[in-house]
Design a protein around this motif. Structure first.
Motif, mmCIF file in Angstrom:
data_model
loop_
_atom_site.group_PDB
_atom_site.id
_atom_site.type_symbol
_atom_site.label_atom_id
_atom_site.label_comp_id
_atom_site.label_asym_id
_atom_site.label_seq_id
_atom_site.Cartn_x
_atom_site.Cartn_y
_atom_site.Cartn_z
ATOM 1 N N UNK A 164 0.551 -1.106 0.187
ATOM 2 C CA UNK A 164 0.133 0.026 -0.230
ATOM 3 C C UNK A 164 0.486 1.007 -0.002
ATOM 4 N N UNK A 165 1.976 1.505 0.654
ATOM 5 C CA UNK A 165 3.030 2.524 0.641
ATOM 6 C C UNK A 165 3.379 2.872 -0.346
ATOM 7 N N UNK A 166 4.148 1.252 -0.848
ATOM 8 C CA UNK A 166 4.440 1.502 -1.913
ATOM 9 C C UNK A 166 4.242 2.374 -2.771
ATOM 10 N N UNK A 167 2.196 1.816 -3.555
ATOM 11 C CA UNK A 167 1.405 2.430 -4.232
ATOM 12 C C UNK A 167 1.448 3.987 -3.721
ATOM 13 N N UNK A 168 1.296 3.907 -2.905
ATOM 14 C CA UNK A 168 1.314 5.790 -2.778
ATOM 15 C C UNK A 168 2.245 6.394 -3.497
ATOM 16 N N UNK A 169 3.255 6.375 -2.863
ATOM 17 C CA UNK A 169 4.862 6.755 -3.364
ATOM 18 C C UNK A 169 4.508 6.543 -4.843
ATOM 19 N N UNK A 170 4.572 5.493 -5.427
ATOM 20 C CA UNK A 170 4.605 5.257 -7.014
ATOM 21 C C UNK A 170 3.333 5.916 -7.467
ATOM 22 N N UNK A 171 2.381 6.377 -6.983
ATOM 23 C CA UNK A 171 1.605 7.748 -7.871
ATOM 24 C C UNK A 171 2.687 9.067 -7.934
ATOM 25 N N UNK A 172 2.540 8.845 -6.400
ATOM 26 C CA UNK A 172 3.246 10.286 -5.828
ATOM 27 C C UNK A 172 4.202 10.924 -6.906
ATOM 28 N N UNK A 173 5.192 10.344 -6.730
ATOM 29 C CA UNK A 173 6.888 9.980 -7.139
ATOM 30 C C UNK A 173 7.236 9.392 -8.818
ATOM 31 N N UNK A 174 6.556 8.872 -9.447
ATOM 32 C CA UNK A 174 6.687 8.028 -10.616
ATOM 33 C C UNK A 174 7.956 8.644 -11.387
#
Length: 767
Positions: free
Chosen positions: A568-578
């Motif tokens: 879940x944390x990875x997805x949040x970071x991915x969407x914000x900092x791709x």
């Protein structure tokens, strides 16, 4: 195949210019040529100077002075050292290094670790004790608990201290320096703030846990020498680059071995590689090449950068703390660089314009390692030699120069200097008593070496009774000098006493650099029972661009205790900092072996192929496939046993085990047109060398991305023509390469064709 121009590894040359200039004179106008000839005549000799005379040839920054601390016979051929709590120097002496141009006797057991002491506190050594001897080419040392780690290739030993004599000897790693050669083997053994021991020219780190030694994979770093700043970030370099380093804690970001480069690690800190010798330096191995020397025959750019030191004391005066010093033995100087933080990014520039911090007119002054002492002085290890180039890459030209100018001897010299204020009344050696309360107070000492040693002694002596006081220290930050707080936190970690509440206290500090360090310590407290609490602490920080990369680097540790929360944390970071390369690489590091699935997840969310994470994922997937191919060479090794051996000891150190090249060292061999094309060109390169720039698979490689030249090995008597045929055949059929084998007769034909040639080829010549 040595690195693209590691002609002087520890390095430096006593190599001479006369033959080089006769065989390939510089393209200059008549006056410049006349000036060059006059300069050559002036430096036709390279006399061995006694220590006091050599000291007079050294120039240093105004307001400072250089003092001789030790010289032969007190010390010989020093290459590494460390201080103990009494201020004594433990010095590694590499006595066996290149006794002559063919390395006769290099395998003799004449290396030593000696203890040098200034018993009367006058600044010079007066007693010498041999701790251990009979070592073959020892190269690194580190003090741990009641003994020392000593690197004696290929092994790493732990030797207990029995009243300043070698006691019980334990093998820590029998592959510490496996493969490579003297110029290209791990070194450093640097005990960092995070309580792990790191190395240059290595991707391993070490730590003692009770009676066991832990060995973990980390980032591959540097070439010779390693240091840290006040935040525990590591800095290093390679022979042709001034300064490289890490933006983040050294223990993070290395979870995916398929990633060849992880953003935030092995970064270019100071891109300016210009040097300013105060004497002609025509003795560099490629001095006859255009652009290597200027019109006054002085080296233009680094060719032997080594021995990095981040100075962390205040003795030298205002403006010196946090500076990066780099040794350049081939130009007989020491560079000073100024570093600046911008967010988590560190950049720097040279401290002076067209001059150096320290330089000598004595050609045999060879600074190879730099240290900060318990007195706050800057210490210099000087091998003081004429010949330093290893036999593996020694050309006939250089061999002749050494003979002409009698550079082989003497072999037993060595000096240790220290730089102190010109008015040195404030110079005082700090000694540390083994008293818990006093050691605790020293965690706030202005000298970084003292702080490090105090932390290490608390950890080594297992002073867990200090835990309450260490915790209290975490709640009091001095905005100007927060170092004591950081040492308190990492001391708790080293004692096994660090708790989530401790890390949380540091995260709540206003200083953003402290918060980043707190995140780096978080793996020590992430447990299944506390996973949810950890997430609640770090979750708000992901909104900050400054903290996001550090949070992403924690994903592998969170995944071990709560895979769903990590996802879940990875997805949040991915969407914000791709499109943030630091966060992207941290996420890729968390997905070792699952890169393809992550790529599908990313493209399903966003099909833009220009996303940073998409491009870097695709590269990692390709690199992983290449690494698998590299491991499939067992049959090839049996077919070409000598070729496999030579590749591992000479070529692999710069071109990589997977043949894909190593950043800052050398370009790829796998699928290179130079490898797969005309075998005669490949033979010519291996025999005589190749000078860059060089195109490989549509990309032009040139310094400083790689070193400027790959020296040939055709003049090395250690390798027969059949050996050379084998290594070329091995390379032409390794990994995904597939090409015709090369025979001993093929090698002989090329030797006959270019009989008498010494200089390297250029791409234009080969075309």
């Amino acid at each position: 195949m040595k690195n693209w121009f590691y002609t002087y590894s520890l390095l430096a040359a006593g190599a001479l210019w006369m033959t080089a200039c006769q065989s390939n004179p510089p393209e200059t106008k008549d006056k410049k040529q006349s000036d060059s000839l006059a300069m050559r005549e002036k430096y036709a000799e390279s006399p061995t100077l006694d220590p006091e005379t050599s000291l007079q040839h050294i120039q240093v920054e105004k307001g400072l002075k250089v003092q001789l601390v030790a010289a032969e016979p007190q010390v010989s051929v020093p290459v590494a050292m460390t201080f103990d709590e009494r201020g004594r120097m433990w010095v590694v002496e590499m006595m066996g290094y290149m006794p002559d141009t063919v390395g006769t006797g290099e395998d003799m057991r004449n290396g030593r670790v000696v203890i040098l002491e200034d018993a009367n506190h006058d600044g010079t050594v007066d007693t010498r004790t041999t701790f251990t001897d009979s070592l073959v080419l020892p190269r690194a040392i580190c003090m741990v608990e009641n003994g020392i780690l000593v690197a004696e290739p290929p092994k790493l030993w732990f030797i207990e201290n029995d009243h300043d004599r070698a006691g019980k000897k334990t093998l820590v790693d029998d592959k510490y320096a496996e493969g490579g050669n003297v110029e290209h083997q791990p070194n450093g053994l640097f005990r960092a703030m995070d309580n792990w021991i790191y190395n240059a020219k290595s991707d391993k780190r070490y730590r003692k846990a009770g009676n066991k030694w832990l060995i973990e994979h980390t980032h591959f770093r540097g070439q010779w020498g390693i240091s840290q700043d006040n935040y525990g970030r590591l800095f290093y370099n390679n022979n042709s680059e001034n300064l490289l380093g890490d933006y983040f804690s050294p223990g993070l970001g290395a979870s995916n071995e398929a990633q060849k480069n992880v953003a935030g690690y092995d970064e270019h800190i100071v891109p300016d590689n210009r040097v300013y010798p105060i004497r002609a330096t025509p003795g560099v191995n490629r001095g006859y090449m255009k652009g290597v020397l200027d019109d006054s025959l002085r080296l233009v750019n680094f060719t032997a950068a080594c021995g990095v030191l981040i100075y962390r004391a205040n003795l030298l005066g205002d403006g010196f703390e946090g500076n990066a010093f780099v040794a350049e033995p081939s130009a007989n100087l020491i560079k000073r660089n100024l570093l600046q933080d911008s967010g988590y990014i560190v950049k720097g520039e040279q401290a002076y314009k067209e001059r150096e911090f320290l330089a000598s007119t004595d050609e045999r002054f060879r600074p190879v390692n730099l240290y900060e002492g318990p007195d706050g002085a800057l210490y210099i290890l000087d091998m003081y030699r004429g010949i330093i180039q290893h036999k593996t890459y020694l050309t006939p030209y250089l061999r002749n120069e050494i003979k002409t100018r009698r550079l082989t001897t003497p072999l037993n010299c060595g000096r240790i200097y220290r730089v102190v204020p010109e008015k040195d009344t404030a110079v005082q050696m700090v000694t540390l008593e083994n008293d818990p309360a006093k050691l605790l107070a020293l965690l706030d000492h202005p000298n970084g070496w003292v702080r490090d040693k105090a932390q290490q002694m608390i950890v080594d002596n297992h002073y867990t009774t200090l835990a309450p006081q260490l915790r209290e220290r975490l709640r009091h930050d001095d905005p100007k000098k927060p170092w004591g707080l950081l040492h308190a936190m990492w001391t708790l970690e080293g004692l096994g006493q660090l708790q989530l509440a401790d890390v949380t206290a540091v995260i709540q500090q206003a200083n953003p650099y402290l918060r980043v360090q707190a995140l780096a310590a978080m793996p020590a407290v992430i447990t299944p029972q506390q996973a949810s609490q950890v997430l609640s602490v770090i979750a708000p920080l992901q909104q900050s661009v400054l903290q996001a990369p550090s949070i992403a680097l924690l994903l592998p540790y969170i995944k071990k205790v709560n895979a769903a929360a990590a996802s879940q944390l990875q997805t949040q970071l991915l969407h914000s900092y791709a499109s943030d390369r630091y966060v992207a690489d941290a996420i890729i590091s968390n997905n070792a072996g699952h890169e393809q699935e992550l790529l599908q997840q990313v493209t399903k969310w966003n099909a833009d192929t220009n996303l940073v994470i998409t491009r870097r994922l695709q590269k990692t997937i390709k690199d992983a496939a290449k690494q698998r191919n590299a491991k499939a060479n067992a049959a090839l090794a049996k077919l070409y046993p000598r070729g496999n051996h030579i590749f591992k000891t000479v070529c692999q150190t710069c071109h990589g085990a997977d043949g894909e090249g190593i950043q800052s060292l050398a370009p790829p061999l796998n699928q290179s047109q130079w490898v797969l094309g005309d075998k005669n060109k490949m033979i010519s390169i291996v025999l005589y060398g190749l000078t860059g720039p060089v195109p490989v698979n549509g990309k032009v490689y040139k310094a400083p991305e790689v070193s400027g030249e790959m020296p040939g090995i055709g003049s090395n008597d250690e390798f027969s023509d059949d050996d050379i045929a084998q290594v070329i055949s091995f390379i032409r059929n390794a990994w995904t390469n597939k090409a015709e084998k090369v025979t001993e007769k093929d090698i002989q034909q090329i030797r006959q064709q270019y009989k008498g040639r010494q200089k390297s080829f250029t791409v234009e010549e080969l075309k």
